[in-house]
Design a protein around this motif. Sequence first.
Motif, short mmCIF file in Angstrom:
data_model
loop_
_atom_site.label_atom_id
_atom_site.label_comp_id
_atom_site.label_asym_id
_atom_site.label_seq_id
_atom_site.Cartn_x
_atom_site.Cartn_y
_atom_site.Cartn_z
N LYS A 284 0.83 -1.20 0.00
CA LYS A 284 0.00 0.00 0.00
C LYS A 284 0.86 1.26 0.00
O LYS A 284 0.55 2.25 -0.66
N LEU A 285 1.96 1.21 0.74
CA LEU A 285 2.87 2.35 0.77
C LEU A 285 3.45 2.64 -0.60
O LEU A 285 3.47 3.79 -1.06
N LEU A 286 3.90 1.59 -1.29
CA LEU A 286 4.48 1.78 -2.62
C LEU A 286 3.43 2.13 -3.66
O LEU A 286 3.68 2.92 -4.58
N ASP A 287 2.24 1.55 -3.55
CA ASP A 287 1.17 1.90 -4.48
C ASP A 287 0.87 3.40 -4.40
O ASP A 287 0.69 4.07 -5.42
N LYS A 288 0.80 3.92 -3.17
CA LYS A 288 0.55 5.34 -2.99
C LYS A 288 1.70 6.16 -3.55
O LYS A 288 1.50 7.18 -4.22
N ALA A 289 2.93 5.70 -3.32
CA ALA A 289 4.11 6.43 -3.79
C ALA A 289 4.11 6.57 -5.30
O ALA A 289 4.39 7.64 -5.84
N PHE A 290 3.77 5.49 -6.00
CA PHE A 290 3.83 5.54 -7.47
C PHE A 290 2.55 6.09 -8.10
O PHE A 290 2.48 6.23 -9.32
N SER A 291 1.58 6.40 -7.27
CA SER A 291 0.38 7.08 -7.80
C SER A 291 0.55 8.59 -7.80
O SER A 291 -0.26 9.31 -8.39
N ILE A 292 1.61 9.08 -7.15
CA ILE A 292 1.88 10.51 -7.12
C ILE A 292 2.53 10.91 -8.43
O ILE A 292 3.55 10.36 -8.83
N ARG A 293 1.92 11.88 -9.10
CA ARG A 293 2.45 12.30 -10.40
C ARG A 293 3.49 13.40 -10.18
O ARG A 293 3.21 14.58 -10.23
#
Length: 565
Positions: A284-293
Motif C-alpha cells: 500500500k505504501l508503494l502503491d501510494k508512492a507511485f500514484s503521485i504524479r
Amino acid sequence: MGTREYNRFVDPDKMEAMIPDLGPKNIINVDFQEIKQLARQGYWAKSHSLRGKVYQRLIEEIPCRTVTPDASVYSDIVGKIVGKRSTASLPLPEFVENSLAPTYCLNPQGEEAVQKILLCIANQFPDISYCPTLPAIVALLLHYSIDEAECFEKTCHILACNDPNKRFIDQSFLAFETSCMTFGDLATKYCQAAHRLLVEASEDVFQVYSDWLRWLFGDLPLSYFARVFDVFLVEGYKVLYRVALSILKFFYKSRVGKTTESENVKQDIRKFVRDIHQTVSPEKLLDKAFSIRLFSRKEIYLLQMANEAVLKQKGITVKHKSVSPSKRMFVHLAVDPGNFKSEIVTVKEMRDIWSWIPERFALCQPLLIFSTTQHGYSLTRLYYHCDGHEPTLLLLKTTEKEVCGAYLSTDWKDRNKFGGKLSFFGTGECFVFRLKPRVQRYVWVVIKHPEPVKDSATVLQPTTSGSSSQMEDLQNPDHPSSRLSPFLAARHFHLPSKTESMFMAGNNDCIIIGGGGGQALYIDEDLNRGHTGHCDTFNNEPLCSENFHISSLEVWGFWDADIQD
C-alpha cells in the motif's frame, strides 16, 4: 532461511518472522522495464536467495569509477584498521554523524560487521564528508551478502557510481541539505493537507522535513525498507522522494480528525514510520508512492541545482563541528517573533505564508520594504521602495478586515522593459492567497498538471551569451536561473493558452496579479481601491470582497542575514 549462504549475519528466527522465505528462486527476465515492474510488484521480496542474486546483478550493472575498492581490498585493510580491537572501542566515521546503524535482523556478529565495513569505507573514500544514510544501507546489504568483503564491495560500487543520469547516495552536507530543501518544495505541492497540519503543529516545518531521509534509512522496518531499496536500485533517487511523500500522506490520514495534540510532531512522524506496520502494508505504501504524479527527473534536477546554488551562496557547504543540532534553525529559518511587526498579519500567519514559499527563500527573514502606514498610499512610492527586491510578498487588509496577498517571484522593475505598456512578466512560482476569513492558496494552474517541453535542447538552452552550460548558469549568482526555480519558468512548459502565464503586471496606473478571464488582484494607483475575481493563471476564487477598499498594504522582501553579517 532457505539458504545457508545468507545466514551468517542474521538471526534466522527474526528474519523468518520479518520476511518469510516463500518466494521464487530464479528470475529470467532481463529487460529493464520488466525488472522495473518486478521490483515495484515485490517479485523477489519474499525470497532471501533471489533478492541476494538480484542485488548482486543490479549493483554490478551500476557504472562506477575505474578504480573502485573491491572485496580483495577489504581483506587487505580490515585487519590494519580494526586489528584485534573490539569494534565497541572504535568510533564510527564522522560522516555518519553518530547515526546508529539499524540492527534490522542482524545478529551480534552482523552488528559488529556493519561497524567494521563503515570504518573501511571511510578509509577508502576520504572525500565522503556527510552520509548519515550509509549505516542503513550497509546493514541491509549485509543481509544479502555471503561475507563482509562482499557487502563492502557492493556498498563501494554504489558510492562510486559515475552515471550522471543516476543518483544514489548524498555524500556531502551540501548534497544532504539540498535534498532536504527539494523535499520541502515537493511536499508543499504534493502533500498540501499534510503540509498545513505540520505548519500548525510545528514552529518550523522545515525542521520536520530535514528528517525525511531518516524516515527511510533507519525508521522504516526491514520488510518496508527492503522493498523501497529494491526499487531504489532500479530507478534511483526519485523513488525516495515518492516514498517519503507517501509516508507524509499516510501520517496525515492517521492524524486527521483526532483531537490529540503532541508537542513534537517531528518525533510523531518518526514513531509513525517505526510502527507503520500497524496501519499500512509495504504494498500500500508503494502503491501510494507511485500514484503521485511527480515532476520529471529533469525538472527535479533543475530544482535541486537551484537549491544547491543558494546554499553555496550562503556558504552552507559543510556541517561545522562547533554547531549544535539546534543551530540548524539558521539553515531552515522560521520567522523571528522578536524582530517581526506587521499591521496586517501575526507572526503565526506569516509563518504559515513562509511555509508556502520556495525553500531557498525560506532561508531568509522577512524584511518590510514598503507599507502604507509608513510611506503613504502611492503606487509610485511602492515602486520606489520595491524596485531591486526579488522576490517580494504583497499583503493587504481591506476595510472589511479581510486579508489576502500574493507571492511575486520577479523584481517589479521588470515592468520598465515594456516602455510604460501594461504587460505581464514573472514566473510560475508566483501564487496568490487569502488568510481571512479562511486560509486558501492558489498556485499556477500549469504546475498542477505539468506538460514539460520535451525537447531537452529547448529546456536547457542557455539564456545569456557566453553561457557554456545550464549547470554554469545555475551556479552563476548573477544569472536569473540562480534566483528562480527553472522548472517553474513558463518556457519549460507547453502552455494551453497565453492567459495561463499572466503572473504580474504594473505601470503608473495600477498593478495586476493574475490574468486571463479576470484578475486575481487589481490595485489602483492610489493604493486605495481594488477588485478581485477568478483568473485563468491561478484558477482562483475571489480573494476577498470582489470590489474592496484597502485599509493597509505592505510589501515584504527577503533579508539574508548570513550575507549581511
